[in-house]
Design a protein around this motif. Structure first.
Motif, PDB file in Angstrom:
ATOM      1  N   ASN B 193      -3.834 -12.246 -11.230  1.00 33.58           N
ATOM      2  CA  ASN B 193      -4.994 -12.402 -10.430  1.00 33.58           C
ATOM      3  C   ASN B 193      -4.499 -14.142  -9.637  1.00 33.58           C
ATOM      4  O   ASN B 193      -4.788 -14.036  -8.286  1.00 33.58           O
ATOM      5  CB  ASN B 193      -6.229 -13.314 -11.158  1.00 33.58           C
ATOM      6  CG  ASN B 193      -7.003 -12.217 -11.714  1.00 33.58           C
ATOM      7  OD1 ASN B 193      -6.947 -11.197 -11.052  1.00 33.58           O
ATOM      8  ND2 ASN B 193      -7.837 -12.271 -12.824  1.00 33.58           N
ATOM      9  N   ALA B 194      -3.661 -14.871 -10.255  1.00 23.14           N
ATOM     10  CA  ALA B 194      -3.230 -15.737  -9.275  1.00 23.14           C
ATOM     11  C   ALA B 194      -2.260 -15.301  -8.326  1.00 23.14           C
ATOM     12  O   ALA B 194      -2.145 -15.963  -7.106  1.00 23.14           O
ATOM     13  CB  ALA B 194      -2.254 -16.934 -10.317  1.00 23.14           C
ATOM     14  N   GLU B 201      -6.069 -12.684  -1.245  1.00 23.31           N
ATOM     15  CA  GLU B 201      -7.206 -12.158  -1.840  1.00 23.31           C
ATOM     16  C   GLU B 201      -8.126 -13.332  -2.347  1.00 23.31           C
ATOM     17  O   GLU B 201      -8.705 -13.258  -3.284  1.00 23.31           O
ATOM     18  CB  GLU B 201      -7.050 -11.194  -2.533  1.00 23.31           C
ATOM     19  CG  GLU B 201      -6.362  -9.773  -1.888  1.00 23.31           C
ATOM     20  CD  GLU B 201      -6.336  -8.575  -2.720  1.00 23.31           C
ATOM     21  OE1 GLU B 201      -7.200  -8.465  -3.729  1.00 23.31           O
ATOM     22  OE2 GLU B 201      -6.070  -7.626  -2.321  1.00 23.31           O
ATOM     23  N   GLY B 202      -8.245 -14.550  -1.594  1.00 21.04           N
ATOM     24  CA  GLY B 202      -8.758 -15.637  -2.027  1.00 21.04           C
ATOM     25  C   GLY B 202     -10.042 -16.087  -1.538  1.00 21.04           C
ATOM     26  O   GLY B 202     -10.945 -15.382  -1.343  1.00 21.04           O
ATOM     27  N   THR B 203     -10.095 -17.122  -0.748  1.00 19.66           N
ATOM     28  CA  THR B 203     -11.354 -17.458  -0.081  1.00 19.66           C
ATOM     29  C   THR B 203     -10.733 -18.157   1.104  1.00 19.66           C
ATOM     30  O   THR B 203      -9.814 -19.042   1.014  1.00 19.66           O
ATOM     31  CB  THR B 203     -12.229 -18.283  -0.909  1.00 19.66           C
ATOM     32  OG1 THR B 203     -12.821 -19.065  -0.048  1.00 19.66           O
ATOM     33  CG2 THR B 203     -11.510 -19.195  -1.784  1.00 19.66           C
ATOM     34  N   PRO B 204     -11.692 -18.063   2.170  1.00 18.32           N
ATOM     35  CA  PRO B 204     -11.306 -19.072   3.325  1.00 18.32           C
ATOM     36  C   PRO B 204     -11.772 -20.617   2.917  1.00 18.32           C
ATOM     37  O   PRO B 204     -12.629 -20.659   2.162  1.00 18.32           O
ATOM     38  CB  PRO B 204     -11.801 -18.430   4.459  1.00 18.32           C
ATOM     39  CG  PRO B 204     -12.745 -17.378   4.081  1.00 18.32           C
ATOM     40  CD  PRO B 204     -12.542 -17.133   2.592  1.00 18.32           C
ATOM     41  N   PHE B 205     -11.327 -21.485   3.687  1.00 18.06           N
ATOM     42  CA  PHE B 205     -11.535 -22.771   3.218  1.00 18.06           C
ATOM     43  C   PHE B 205     -12.379 -23.517   4.510  1.00 18.06           C
ATOM     44  O   PHE B 205     -11.989 -22.786   5.909  1.00 18.06           O
ATOM     45  CB  PHE B 205     -10.358 -23.803   3.154  1.00 18.06           C
ATOM     46  CG  PHE B 205      -9.472 -23.536   2.135  1.00 18.06           C
ATOM     47  CD1 PHE B 205     -10.125 -24.107   0.820  1.00 18.06           C
ATOM     48  CD2 PHE B 205      -8.501 -22.891   1.979  1.00 18.06           C
ATOM     49  CE1 PHE B 205      -9.338 -23.611  -0.362  1.00 18.06           C
ATOM     50  CE2 PHE B 205      -7.706 -22.358   0.882  1.00 18.06           C
ATOM     51  CZ  PHE B 205      -8.193 -23.000  -0.257  1.00 18.06           C
ATOM     52  N   GLN B 295     -23.557 -18.067  -6.730  1.00 19.14           N
ATOM     53  CA  GLN B 295     -23.748 -17.126  -5.490  1.00 19.14           C
ATOM     54  C   GLN B 295     -23.612 -17.869  -4.152  1.00 19.14           C
ATOM     55  O   GLN B 295     -23.906 -17.189  -3.285  1.00 19.14           O
ATOM     56  CB  GLN B 295     -25.252 -16.392  -5.838  1.00 19.14           C
ATOM     57  CG  GLN B 295     -25.301 -15.912  -7.024  1.00 19.14           C
ATOM     58  CD  GLN B 295     -24.222 -14.938  -7.502  1.00 19.14           C
ATOM     59  OE1 GLN B 295     -23.835 -14.078  -6.478  1.00 19.14           O
ATOM     60  NE2 GLN B 295     -23.830 -15.000  -8.506  1.00 19.14           N
ATOM     61  N   MET B 296     -23.382 -18.970  -4.145  1.00 15.17           N
ATOM     62  CA  MET B 296     -23.318 -19.792  -2.899  1.00 15.17           C
ATOM     63  C   MET B 296     -21.842 -20.280  -2.764  1.00 15.17           C
ATOM     64  O   MET B 296     -21.047 -20.400  -3.806  1.00 15.17           O
ATOM     65  CB  MET B 296     -24.226 -21.079  -2.810  1.00 15.17           C
ATOM     66  CG  MET B 296     -25.570 -20.545  -3.092  1.00 15.17           C
ATOM     67  SD  MET B 296     -26.578 -22.235  -3.054  1.00 15.17           S
ATOM     68  CE  MET B 296     -28.143 -21.687  -3.732  1.00 15.17           C
ATOM     69  N   ARG B 349     -15.524 -13.844  -6.386  1.00 14.21           N
ATOM     70  CA  ARG B 349     -13.891 -14.100  -6.545  1.00 14.21           C
ATOM     71  C   ARG B 349     -13.417 -13.895  -7.855  1.00 14.21           C
ATOM     72  O   ARG B 349     -14.043 -13.841  -8.780  1.00 14.21           O
ATOM     73  CB  ARG B 349     -13.572 -15.634  -6.190  1.00 14.21           C
ATOM     74  CG  ARG B 349     -13.454 -15.860  -4.772  1.00 14.21           C
ATOM     75  CD  ARG B 349     -13.003 -17.226  -4.585  1.00 14.21           C
ATOM     76  NE  ARG B 349     -14.150 -18.024  -4.411  1.00 14.21           N
ATOM     77  CZ  ARG B 349     -14.169 -19.271  -4.868  1.00 14.21           C
ATOM     78  NH1 ARG B 349     -13.301 -19.579  -5.679  1.00 14.21           N
ATOM     79  NH2 ARG B 349     -15.313 -20.068  -4.740  1.00 14.21           N
ATOM     80  N   ARG B 350     -12.010 -13.460  -7.773  1.00  9.88           N
ATOM     81  CA  ARG B 350     -11.681 -13.192  -9.149  1.00  9.88           C
ATOM     82  C   ARG B 350     -10.982 -14.624  -9.617  1.00  9.88           C
ATOM     83  O   ARG B 350     -10.526 -14.641 -10.914  1.00  9.88           O
ATOM     84  CB  ARG B 350     -10.570 -11.956  -9.298  1.00  9.88           C
ATOM     85  CG  ARG B 350     -10.931 -10.857  -8.874  1.00  9.88           C
ATOM     86  CD  ARG B 350     -10.128  -9.685  -8.960  1.00  9.88           C
ATOM     87  NE  ARG B 350      -9.837  -9.700 -10.608  1.00  9.88           N
ATOM     88  CZ  ARG B 350     -10.285  -8.714 -11.145  1.00  9.88           C
ATOM     89  NH1 ARG B 350     -11.293  -8.100 -11.002  1.00  9.88           N
ATOM     90  NH2 ARG B 350     -10.004  -8.684 -12.648  1.00  9.88           N
ATOM     91  N   THR B 351     -10.944 -15.665  -8.873  1.00 13.42           N
ATOM     92  CA  THR B 351     -10.025 -16.738  -9.260  1.00 13.42           C
ATOM     93  C   THR B 351     -11.281 -17.937  -9.007  1.00 13.42           C
ATOM     94  O   THR B 351     -12.059 -17.898  -8.101  1.00 13.42           O
ATOM     95  CB  THR B 351      -9.085 -17.293  -8.343  1.00 13.42           C
ATOM     96  OG1 THR B 351      -9.282 -16.625  -7.107  1.00 13.42           O
ATOM     97  CG2 THR B 351      -7.877 -16.813  -8.880  1.00 13.42           C
TER      98      THR B 351
END
Lengths: 275, 612
Positions: B193-194, B201-205, B295-296, B349-351
């Motif tokens: 996952n890491a 495959e994470g998230t935008p900032f 969820q946010m 997300r998975r992280t």
């Protein structure tokens, strides 16, 4: 038609005439030979004597059975499953369709040259050396090389290829390829050489060379040649047989066939009225 | 017959062709149009094929290429002597190991004489290897985050590391005991996952600099941060918009249920409406705290070198849990602190936020390293995606294909030679021929069933073994090879055979000296194509048990093994997203092998192609 064949080579049936140029008993004798391809009969009651040490030509229109008969002499027709041979063919008095006779040994004694030059896709040397090698005619490498050189020389090819014995045989010109095939055939020292239209795929110069070669070889070998070219038959052969629709119509000294044929069909054929 | 001689040859209805007539011109135009249309169809067909192929390859490449890379965190791992070698016997153990190594037989000796005493003896270094290297790696990671001490945080930190993170360290220590007692700089493999997070495959900032002066209440635990400006006002608005959207969706759902089901779902409808009203109440509430949920998008505050995950917020005050401890509770001036948003909600997300924060911190410190994933080619299958490799499948494939080749090349070629050159042409050979041609079209799973019934049940051969796989694939490929070999033999012109027969070669000599060598390129091409077919075959191998989860690299023809396509099949079935990349990567390896084999076949064909 102008025929310059030496008529003095006339040869009588009993094989005793001195004027024929080749005396002694015939090499190959065929009696009542019938050949069938499946249901179809290709040869009908062929009787012929082929004299020793000389050239005999088979002529006739396409499909008349002359090649079929030629292939009977070394039993090449055995490879065609539907082909059936009846009658008797002897070489030096020995029946070649005898069950006890080994066909491979027969073919070593009866060499063959085909219509289209078909050298093995190997080197010139290997082409000639193959026959002696499988028959164990050479014990050492130098003996083998000797056989190859002599064979090439007798085929009149040595001068042209002596520097490229290791080049592929298929890289030679058509005429050279055909002479290579002849060298390959004589390398196993056969008694008889069968030639199935050996010049039909060659130009006139190459043809002339082959004919010259045949003329030289006839001193040592019995040569049977099938040809469509009647001048060629007249030039190289001492005796000629005319085949028509599976029948051997007429067989006589070449000069007789071309100048004074007995049969109407022979006359029509050599004057170009059909064929 | 006689009529034909006397009357004109031309039939009465026959007309002479007139190129200038309008009908002829129209015909010409029609012909041109038809030709043009045909070319167009061909082009379209070609374009569609190319497109499909390009999409397929692009898809596989884009999915599979990341699997060839792996992220690690590089840390100085203290290899504590009291952990690895509590009895302090390592010098003796190494001496013992060296003596044993000297006494061992070479592989040739083992092959002929079998293993000796020393070969069979256990590894003296085993006590050193048995130590908890993962524990050391984990401790090193803990040490990299001073102040992060909660149980949850520690568990999350440990989760960043692969369970095999300590394995390379173990090998290094076993090879060089001098490392014991020192701090070893080692790349520690990240968990799947890491690793996926690092591969994007994470998230935008979103980052925004705080405008007011921020005052944190504490450095760890649950803290509150006050700001002198309304820094959080627009986040609050965003949350309310989000909440009202959710309330609207709930109401729509309730309305839909009411129309569809009516009274039957009355309770559910009531609940939905109640939830919607509760959300609406939160939206309508003026000036108050709002709670964030998974969820946010996640909101975090980076202040005084620490990171705080916000759980509740109002216009100028937030409270939350410290992820990375703050250096102090000093006031952070305007511009010296930041509000960070992880745009993808944590629930999608998975992280988790915590893991993202840790990974981002490690990345910022330059400790994350990307390297080629050699382990993918060096290890067998594993339940941990980051440790799973295709070595087992590759070796299994090689062993299986070896058996296949060893069986079907001689059998196939000899059968082809016999059928083509020697067999009498009769009803029996006709039947055999037809059956061989039919066998080539039999679905491969049928061969699997045959293998199961004959090789496993009747002969009692071991399951999942490359030997049985090879036997089954040999059955499958045999018809292909026979057909290809016969075609190659048939393509050799008969004049060559006649030439050989003419100089007195026997039939067998003619075939083996002349026909077979000339047919060999064609036979090789057919064999390679057949082997490529076998390489890609899955179904028959499922039937004989090669579909098992096998971790060990097979060592012999009878040990349990799997093959590449089956490995692809196995991985494609697993739910972990990291296995999706592994699947595509394994497909790429499989395709590379197929391309190589087909390329070889084409090369052979081109090189030895003869025109007669």
């Amino acid at each position: 038609m102008i025929v310059d064949a030496p008529v003095q080579h006339a040869f009588s049936r009993d094989g005793a005439t001195a004027v024929s140029g080749f005396a002694g008993p015939p090499k190959v004798v065929a009696r009542d030979v019938n050949v069938y391809y499946g249901e179809k009969q290709a040869l009908k009651d062929v009787n012929v004597d082929i004299p020793d040490k000389g050239v005999m030509a088979f002529i006739g229109p396409s499909g008349c059975g002359k090649s079929t008969f030629l292939r009977c002499i070394n039993r090449m027709n055995d490879t065609i499953p539907s082909c059936r041979v009846e009658g008797k063919i002897t070489i030096d008095g020995r029946d070649i369709y005898d069950r006890a006779l080994d066909v491979v040994q027969l073919r070593a004694r009866v060499g063959m040259v085909f219509q289209k030059p078909n050298p093995f896709p190997k080197s010139v040397f290997e082409n000639v050396a193959y026959g002696p090698r499988i028959h164990g005619l050479a014990n050492t490498k130098s003996e083998l090389a000797d056989i190859v050189t002599v064979s090439l020389q007798r085929a009149g090819l040595l001068e042209e290829v002596k520097d490229r014995l290791n080049d592929p045989g298929t890289g030679l010109s058509g005429g050279q390829q055909q002479r290579l095939c002849i060298a390959r055939a004589i390398a196993v020292e056969p008694e008889i050489i069968l030639m199935d239209e050996p010049c039909s795929a060659l130009d006139p110069i190459a043809t002339a060379k082959i004919e010259e070669l045949i003329d030289e070889l006839k001193a040592d070998y019995t040569i049977v040649i099938v040809t469509h070219n009647m001048q060629q038959a007249a030039r190289v052969s001492q005796r000629t047989a005319f085949f028509h629709l599976g029948n051997l119509v007429e067989e006589a000294p070449t000069g007789v066939i071309f100048n004074n044929p007995k049969d109407k069909r022979t006359q029509d054929y050599i004057t170009g009225r059909f064929g | 017959m006689t009529d034909a001689v006397t009357s004109p040859v031309r039939a009465r209805t026959m007309r002479r062709f007139d190129p200038s007539s309008s009908a002829a011109e129209a015909r010409v135009r029609r012909r041109y149009r038809a030709e043009w249309r045909f070319r167009l169809y061909g082009l379209v067909a070609l374009a569609v094929t190319t497109l499909f192929l390009a999409v397929l390859i692009a898809d596989i490449l884009s999915r599979g290429l990341p699997a060839f890379w792996q992220h690690s965190v590089v840390l100085d791992v203290p290899v504590k002597a009291e952990e690895i070698d509590p009895d302090n016997k390592r010098t003796e153990l190494v001496r013992e190991a060296e003596q044993l190594r000297a006494a061992r037989r070479s592989w040739i000796g083992r092959w002929f004489l079998g293993p000796n005493e020393a070969d069979r003896a256990p590894d003296p270094l085993q006590p050193l290897r048995a130590a908890d290297y993962f524990g050391l790696a984990r401790q090193a990671l803990y040490d990299a985050f001073p102040g992060v001490e909660g149980r949850l945080e520690r568990r999350k930190l440990q989760g960043l590391l692969s369970t095999g993170a300590g394995d390379p360290l173990r090998d290094r220590v076993a090879a060089d005991i001098g490392l014991i007692g020192k701090a070893v700089r080692a790349p520690l493999r990240l968990s799947a996952n890491a690793d996926l997070y690092m591969k994007g495959e994470g998230t935008p900032f979103e980052r925004r600099t705080g405008l007011g002066v921020a005052t944190p209440s504490s450095t760890t635990g649950e803290i509150t941060i006050l700001t002198s400006a309304n820094d959080f006002a627009d986040y609050l608005v965003r949350i309310k918009v989000e909440l009202s959207l959710r309330a609207k969706a709930l109401r729509a759902e309730a309305d839909r249920l009411e129309r569809r089901a009516g009274a039957e779902q009355a309770d559910r409808i009531k609940d939905l409406r109640a939830d919607a009203d509760a959300l609406q109440a939160r939206v309508d509430q003026v000036r108050g705290e709002e709670t964030l949920d998974a969820q946010m998008p996640s909101l975090l505050v980076a202040v005084n070198g620490g990171l705080v995950k916000i759980e509740k917020l109002s216009d100028s005050q937030v409270s939350g849990r410290v992820i990375l401890p703050l250096a102090s509770t000093a006031e952070a001036q305007s511009g010296a602190w930041q509000i960070v948003t992880y745009v993808t909600p944590e629930g999608n997300r998975r992280t988790s936020d915590m893991e993202v924060a840790f990974l981002e911190r490690l990345k910022a410190e330059g400790r994350i390293e990307k390297s080629f994933n050699w382990l993918f080619f060096a290890s067998g299958d594993s339940r941990e995606p980051e440790l799973a490799g295709i070595r087992g499948a590759l070796v299994g494939t090689a062993l299986t294909l070896l058996v296949t080749l060893a069986l079907c090349l001689p059998i196939g070629v000899l059968a082809a030679i016999y059928l083509e050159e020697f067999a009498p042409k009769n009803r029996m050979t006709d039947i055999i021929e037809i059956n061989i041609n039919n066998l080539a079209a039999v679905p491969s799973i049928v061969f699997g069933l045959l293998g199961l019934a004959v090789f496993l049940n009747f002969f009692g051969l071991p399951r999942s073994a490359p030997l049985v796989g090879g036997l089954v694939l040999a059955l499958l490929v045999l018809p292909t090879i026979i057909i290809a070999s016969r075609a190659a033999l048939k393509a050799v012109p008969p004049s060559i055979k006649e030439a050989a027969l003419g100089v007195g070669a026997s039939h067998q000599q003619a075939v083996f000296h002349h026909v077979l060598p000339l047919a060999m390129p064609g036979i090789m091409t057919g064999t390679i194509i057949g082997m490529a077919h076998a390489l890609g075959e899955t179904a028959p191998l499922l039937m004989i048990g090669m579909v098992a989860f096998i971790v060990d690299v097979p060592g012999s023809l009878t040990s349990a093994a799997t093959v590449l396509p089956v490995q692809v099949y196995l991985w494609s079935d697993l739910p972990e997203p990291a296995f999706k990349a592994k699947t595509a990567a394994a497909i790429m390896v499989l395709l590379v092998f197929l391309f190589i084999m087909n390329g070889l076949a084409i090369y052979l064909r081109k090189k030895f192609e003869r025109r007669w």
